[in-house]
Design an enzyme around this catalytic site. Structure first.
Site, short mmCIF file in Angstrom:
data_model
loop_
_atom_site.label_atom_id
_atom_site.label_comp_id
_atom_site.label_asym_id
_atom_site.label_seq_id
_atom_site.Cartn_x
_atom_site.Cartn_y
_atom_site.Cartn_z
N GLU A 435 7.94 70.59 3.12
CA GLU A 435 8.35 69.21 2.83
C GLU A 435 8.96 68.57 4.08
O GLU A 435 9.97 69.03 4.59
CB GLU A 435 9.37 69.22 1.70
CG GLU A 435 10.03 67.87 1.44
CD GLU A 435 11.25 67.97 0.54
OE1 GLU A 435 11.94 66.94 0.40
OE2 GLU A 435 11.52 69.05 -0.02
N ASP A 513 12.96 71.36 -0.08
CA ASP A 513 14.43 71.33 -0.08
C ASP A 513 14.99 71.78 -1.42
O ASP A 513 14.34 71.65 -2.47
CB ASP A 513 14.93 69.91 0.21
CG ASP A 513 14.65 69.47 1.64
OD1 ASP A 513 14.36 70.35 2.47
OD2 ASP A 513 14.72 68.26 1.92
N ASP A 515 17.03 70.47 -3.43
CA ASP A 515 17.69 69.36 -4.12
C ASP A 515 16.71 68.78 -5.14
O ASP A 515 15.62 69.31 -5.35
CB ASP A 515 18.16 68.29 -3.12
CG ASP A 515 17.02 67.70 -2.30
OD1 ASP A 515 15.83 67.98 -2.60
OD2 ASP A 515 17.30 66.94 -1.34
N ASP A 517 14.95 65.94 -5.16
CA ASP A 517 13.68 65.48 -4.58
C ASP A 517 12.77 66.66 -4.23
O ASP A 517 11.55 66.61 -4.45
CB ASP A 517 13.95 64.65 -3.31
CG ASP A 517 14.28 63.20 -3.63
OD1 ASP A 517 14.06 62.80 -4.80
OD2 ASP A 517 14.79 62.50 -2.75
#
Length: 652
Positions: A435, A513, A515, A517
């Site tokens: 990503e 990541d 998180d 997103d």
């Protein structure tokens, strides 16, 4: 647990139990018998015991099965069947119960008079469970007497004994998996619930109860679920399509018990662009299909095309219709029962019986023809959907050809952003789908260039659950994934099937990541692979990287933590006197926060990294989950989020 009276009386005794060989190798090579010793193998033990109860139900002697997850993570499975025979086995000269529990390939499954059909085909199930358990207790209610025997690692602790009187029939098995064999010891409620739900649809009229003594609801009661279906596969299809917009009001359903092979099929059309056909033989999910699926496809294509030709609906379309077009937006479940199934390979995932094709073909052709004639409005809607699918397929074919032609015209045809590895052997090569450009840059610097390739992905890829196929091949990030992997679409019998002859990497690793997103991007990528490259998952090529959540420092000491428990444990270790102020905890939200050396050490070095292999335990459940999470219907997604909110972690 109270046992219910059995439904019928049958001649089931020690003479029905046939012994083929001993039990020696199971503890030495458990993966040969149950697949693996990880989380899947752990749950496989439950399926083996439940399958025995289901086989009793298929034979007509059981309608109530209970599965309990006990506080210590042991499992109890009980049923109201006839009870395992306890009389003396003529050849073995010991109780038939002991023979069934301690001898491999011993059971009633080999005697056609005892079980006409059986999922536990090889009779290794409960004896394997016994061998791989530190402790197992078998309690049998039979002939007015309660019999019992206990085992340690498959070895009887004492001969079968009478422990009481009873007016019911049934079997209770309680076992504790051996933690020295299995890498996981904790059972997942949702995994067990998913399989029991599936079994309830496949065997209508049987009640399957799940109780989890480890967790209580808001009222302080043990977590429970009851799975019971009266509609069988019709209800199964409605469940699978509950997150989609239906094209026709009710599924087309047939249940043909005539002939040697009973056939049950349910199918429905929806407004989505994907095909979802799930097949079973004797309750075994045949994820690779086989002759029964071939018979289904042949009947569907022939019958619908014949109806469309006769009705004149194809004349104005001016488009060639193929078998693929009849399956776009189709959800179907096929379930057949075969006395002697012939599976290709040890995994029982592809049926080879030639007579199954004709049985399904004939049954579906008759039922579908009758439905189309009696429901002209719905028939017209289905054919209109097929015509649109044919038009979209032509556009998709051109889009696929453009992607694949690019490989030929530009030599390697590899994406410009791909940092490839020097080794060309797919078996040792791996590619990271990363990503963002920032993390991609760190990964390129930190990797081992010999066998690790890096493909940075910009932003969120297209949500394939809501897009027509030709739109997918126009998406730059998806085009880059396809060309980097080297795969092609189109096989002899299926234009959408994946051709993996030129696959360039046998490890495809999604790295996003840690998180919200990152989780969303990971789900988008997983949805694409599940819908359009499922064979990569089925062959064990797809992985998820697990970057650490925390960097914990005290002085010159640095430790990484992948879970909340890791974090707390490391803090206690670094600050044993409770002086947590002396410990600095850094929460990683993005891969870009790590320098190349840190990314290599924590997430990419094969010696120290953690990877999750992506598997499909149930294609039906996976389809339901992806369509619910990524589809158009908001209500099911909201319900899922509300139900699972307590498991979520909030980034602050």
């Amino acid at each position: 647990m109270e046992q219910r009276k059995s439904l019928a009386k049958g001649d089931y005794s020690a003479n029905n139990i046939q012994v083929l060989e001993g039990l020696e190798a199971v503890r030495k090579r458990p993966a040969m018998y149950i697949g693996d010793v990880g989380i899947r193998g752990l749950h496989h033990l439950v399926w083996e015991v439940v399958d025995n109860s289901i086989d009793e139900a298929l034979a007509g002697y059981c309608d109530d099965i209970h599965v309990e997850i006990n506080k210590d993570n042991s499992i109890t499975v009980s049923d109201n069947g006839r009870g395992i025979p306890t009389d003396i086995h003529e050849k073995e000269q010991r109780s038939a119960l002991e023979v069934v529990m301690t001898v491999l390939h011993a059971g009633g499954k080999f005697d056609k008079d005892t079980y006409k059909v059986s999922g536990g085909l090889h009779g290794v199930g409960v004896s394997c469970v016994n061998a791989l358990s530190t402790h197992l207790k078998a309690t049998v209610h039979r002939n007015g007497i309660i019999y019992q025997q206990e085992y340690e690692k498959g070895i009887p602790m004492y001969p079968v004994k009478e422990v009481g009187k009873t007016d019911i029939n049934g079997t209770i098995i309680t076992f504790m998996p051996d933690s020295s064999i299995f890498t996981h010891s904790e059972y997942k409620y949702d995994t067990v619930a998913s399989r029991l739900r599936e079994l309830s649809f496949l065997n209508s009229g049987i009640k399957l109860n799940l109780i989890d003594h480890r967790e209580q609801d808001e009222n302080g009661a043990d977590l429970t679920d009851e799975f019971f279906s009266t509609g069988g596969l019709k209800e199964f299809v409605l469940y699978l399509d509950s997150t989609r917009e239906r094209l026709i009001p009710e599924p087309i359903h047939l249940n043909n018990e005539k002939g040697e092979i009973p056939v049950e099929v349910a199918l429905n059309y929806n407004t989505s662009y994907t095909e979802n056909v799930v097949s079973y033989v004797n309750n075994i999910n045949t994820i690779e299909g086989g002759t029964h699926v071939a018979g289904f496809r042949r009947a569907l294509t022939r019958t619908l095309k014949s109806y469309a030709d006769k009705s004149g609906l194809l004349e104005k379309a001016k488009v060639e219709i193929t078998g693929d077009d009849f399956r776009e937006g189709l959800t179907a479940v096929i379930s057949i029962k075969v006395a002697e199934p012939q599976f290709e390979g040890q995994t029982k995932t592809k049926l080879g019986n030639s007579d199954a094709m004709g049985a399904v073909d004939t049954s579906l052709s008759e039922a579908l023809q009758e439905y189309l004639e009696e429901h002209p409005k719905e028939a017209k809607q289905i054919i209109s959907k097929v015509i649109l699918a044919a038009q979209a397929r032509q556009a998709a074919r051109k889009a696929r050809e453009m992607v694949q032609r690019k490989n030929v015209l530009s030599g390697t045809g590899l994406p410009g952003k791909l940092a490839d590895c020097s080794d060309k052997d797919p078996a040792v090569c791996e590619i990271y789908l990363v990503e963002g450009d920032s993390a991609g840059g760190s990964a390129k610097q930190g990797r081992n260039r010999k066998f690790q390739a890096i493909l940075p992905l910009r932003g969120k890829i297209l949500n394939v659950e809501k897009a027509q196929e030709h739109k997918i091949y126009d998406n730059d990030e998806i085009k880059n994934i396809i060309t980097a992997l080297g795969v092609r679409f189109g096989m002899e019998d299926d234009a959408r099937a994946l051709n993996m002859e030129k696959l360039r990497y046998h490890k495809i690793i999604i790295m996003t990541d840690a998180d919200i997103d990152g989780s969303h991007i990971r789900t988008l990528i997983l949805t694409f692979f599940f819908r359009y490259m499922r064979s990569l998952i089925e062959n064990g090529y797809l992985y998820i990287a697990l970057p650490p959540l925390y960097l914990i420092k005290k002085g010159k000491q640095e430790r990484y933590a992948w879970t909340e428990d890791d974090r707390l444990s490391i803090i206690r270790e670094l600050a044993p006197e409770g002086k947590e102020d002396s410990v600095n905890v850094q929460r990683y939200k993005g891969l870009g926060e790590m320098n190349p050396e840190q990314l290599w050490t924590t997430t990419m070095d094969p010696e120290s990294r953690s990877l999750k292999l992506v598997t499909i335990d149930s294609a039906a459940e996976a389809d339901h989950l992806f369509s619910m999470l990524m589809g158009d219907e908001v209500a099911p997604r909201r319900d899922f989020i509300e139900k699972n909110a307590k498991y979520a972690k909030v980034d602050v």
